[in-house]
Design a protein around this motif. Structure first.
Motif, mmCIF file in Angstrom:
data_model
loop_
_atom_site.group_PDB
_atom_site.id
_atom_site.type_symbol
_atom_site.label_atom_id
_atom_site.label_comp_id
_atom_site.label_asym_id
_atom_site.label_seq_id
_atom_site.Cartn_x
_atom_site.Cartn_y
_atom_site.Cartn_z
ATOM 1 N N GLY A 1 -7.666 2.179 10.776
ATOM 2 C CA GLY A 1 -7.971 0.891 10.138
ATOM 3 C C GLY A 1 -8.924 1.026 8.957
ATOM 4 O O GLY A 1 -9.314 0.030 8.349
ATOM 5 N N ARG A 2 -9.270 2.263 8.598
ATOM 6 C CA ARG A 2 -10.250 2.458 7.519
ATOM 7 C C ARG A 2 -9.674 2.104 6.148
ATOM 8 O O ARG A 2 -10.364 1.539 5.306
ATOM 9 N N THR A 3 -8.415 2.486 5.921
ATOM 10 C CA THR A 3 -7.800 2.208 4.626
ATOM 11 C C THR A 3 -7.788 0.703 4.363
ATOM 12 O O THR A 3 -8.190 0.231 3.295
ATOM 13 N N GLU B 1 1.212 -3.069 4.930
ATOM 14 C CA GLU B 1 1.051 -1.660 5.326
ATOM 15 C C GLU B 1 2.146 -1.241 6.300
ATOM 16 O O GLU B 1 2.692 -2.073 7.026
ATOM 17 N N ASP B 2 2.422 0.046 6.324
ATOM 18 C CA ASP B 2 3.362 0.538 7.338
ATOM 19 C C ASP B 2 2.664 0.672 8.696
ATOM 20 O O ASP B 2 3.231 0.331 9.717
ATOM 21 N N ILE B 3 1.415 1.165 8.678
ATOM 22 C CA ILE B 3 0.744 1.402 9.964
ATOM 23 C C ILE B 3 -0.773 1.231 9.838
ATOM 24 O O ILE B 3 -1.358 1.599 8.824
ATOM 25 N N GLN C 1 -2.591 2.233 -4.244
ATOM 26 C CA GLN C 1 -2.507 3.489 -3.498
ATOM 27 C C GLN C 1 -3.914 3.923 -3.152
ATOM 28 O O GLN C 1 -4.816 3.863 -3.998
ATOM 29 N N VAL D 1 0.866 -1.185 0.000
ATOM 30 C CA VAL D 1 0.000 0.000 0.000
ATOM 31 C C VAL D 1 0.906 1.241 0.000
ATOM 32 O O VAL D 1 1.521 1.586 1.009
ATOM 33 N N LEU D 2 1.007 1.863 -1.170
ATOM 34 C CA LEU D 2 1.894 3.022 -1.346
ATOM 35 C C LEU D 2 1.376 4.237 -0.596
ATOM 36 O O LEU D 2 0.169 4.342 -0.395
ATOM 37 N N LYS D 3 2.227 5.184 -0.234
ATOM 38 C CA LYS D 3 3.669 5.042 -0.395
ATOM 39 C C LYS D 3 4.341 4.489 0.853
ATOM 40 O O LYS D 3 5.429 3.938 0.791
ATOM 41 N N ASP E 1 5.920 9.195 6.990
ATOM 42 C CA ASP E 1 6.345 10.575 6.744
ATOM 43 C C ASP E 1 5.622 11.582 7.625
ATOM 44 O O ASP E 1 4.586 11.305 8.222
ATOM 45 N N ASP F 1 -3.905 2.668 11.595
ATOM 46 C CA ASP F 1 -4.283 3.749 12.507
ATOM 47 C C ASP F 1 -5.785 3.581 12.798
ATOM 48 O O ASP F 1 -6.159 2.774 13.653
HETATM 49 C C1 PRP Z 1 -1.135 6.158 5.987
HETATM 50 C C2 PRP Z 1 -0.657 4.721 6.125
HETATM 51 C C3 PRP Z 1 -1.891 3.931 5.852
HETATM 52 C C4 PRP Z 1 -2.987 4.798 6.394
HETATM 53 C C5 PRP Z 1 -3.389 4.301 7.733
HETATM 54 O O1 PRP Z 1 -1.121 6.473 4.632
HETATM 55 O O2 PRP Z 1 0.365 4.430 5.221
HETATM 56 O O3 PRP Z 1 -2.087 3.709 4.481
HETATM 57 O O4 PRP Z 1 -2.476 6.140 6.502
HETATM 58 O O5 PRP Z 1 -4.427 5.084 8.243
HETATM 59 P P1 PRP Z 1 -5.831 4.485 8.634
HETATM 60 O O6 PRP Z 1 -5.604 3.182 9.368
HETATM 61 O O7 PRP Z 1 -6.392 5.567 9.521
HETATM 62 O O8 PRP Z 1 -6.631 4.292 7.401
HETATM 63 P P2 PRP Z 1 -1.159 7.964 4.081
HETATM 64 O O9 PRP Z 1 -2.578 8.299 3.673
HETATM 65 O O10 PRP Z 1 -0.517 8.891 5.067
HETATM 66 O O11 PRP Z 1 -0.328 7.864 2.748
HETATM 67 P P3 PRP Z 1 1.223 7.429 2.527
HETATM 68 O O12 PRP Z 1 1.287 5.921 2.761
HETATM 69 O O13 PRP Z 1 1.463 7.777 1.092
HETATM 70 O O14 PRP Z 1 2.079 8.195 3.491
#
Ligand code: PRP
Length: 179
Positions: free
Chosen positions: A103-105, A97-99, A64, A39-41, A158, A101
């Motif tokens: 969890g919606r994405t 995924e990196d994180i 993305q 899941v970019l970036k 970032d 948060d």
């Molecule tokens: C960040 C992260 C996840 C998302 C998590 O992406 O990489 O994709 O937010 O948030 P959530 O759990 O609240 O949905 P971001 O939109 O900052 O884009 P990036 O990966 O390009 O930095």
């Protein structure tokens, strides 16, 4: 890195954890020809390390997604900016995924892939902030580290597109975010 950032997870600690995640995923996906979807970036750094720690064949793909809202408050609406190149129908998908948060994405992406006929969809995240989870937000199946609700950067994460290349995960003090 300036002296102001507090290192939460060293590069060494992250390497060791990624190696263990790779072993777990190897055991779970051997013979299944999984599609590992980055899941970019933000996930790109973790993804590159993780796939090299997996010892069974995997295929690569990239998506993305953006969530909308103002500042740190998300509206909860997620939109797909880039779809996978390969069809996910019939595939065992691992979303990387990196994180996690709110969890919606990931909830959105998981639902989308299941609608598209994926055979299974698992989530592997380097970081998990369970205290931030929204109702209906996704849970990760594989987690590197569970962290408190702190603003962290590095290892792909970032602040305003900066700090992604830090090899460690560091906490960014509020004064550096100009908030
Ligand atoms: C960040 C992260 C996840 C998302 C998590 O992406 O990489 O994709 O937010 O948030 P959530 O759990 O609240 O949905 P971001 O939109 O900052 O884009 P990036 O990966 O390009 O930095």
């Amino acid at each position: 890195m300036t002296g102001k950032k507090k290192v939460l997870l060293s590069a060494r600690k992250i390497r060791a954890r990624v190696k263990r995640l790779g072993k777990q995923l190897t055991a779970a996906y051997a013979g299944k020809d999984p599609l590992f979807v980055c899941v970019l970036k933000g996930a790109c750094v973790f993804y590159a390390d993780l796939v090299r720690a997996v010892r069974c064949p995997v295929q690569f793909d990239f998506v993305q997604a953006s969530s909308y809202g103002s500042g740190t408050v998300s509206s909860g609406e997620v939109r797909l900016e880039k779809a996978t190149d390969q069809p996910v129908e019939g595939r065992h998908v691992v979303l990387v995924e990196d994180i996690v948060d709110t969890g919606r994405t990931l909830a959105y992406l998981k639902r989308l892939f299941l609608q598209q006929g994926a055979r299974s969809v698992a989530i592997c995240a380097l970081l998990d902030k369970p205290s931030r989870r929204a109702a209906g937000g996704a849970q990760a199946d594989y987690v590197g580290f569970t962290i408190a609700d702190r603003f962290v950067v590095g290892c792909g994460l970032d602040y305003a597109e900066r700090f992604r290349n830090l090899p460690a995960i560091a906490e960014l003090p509020a004064e550096e975010t100009h908030e």
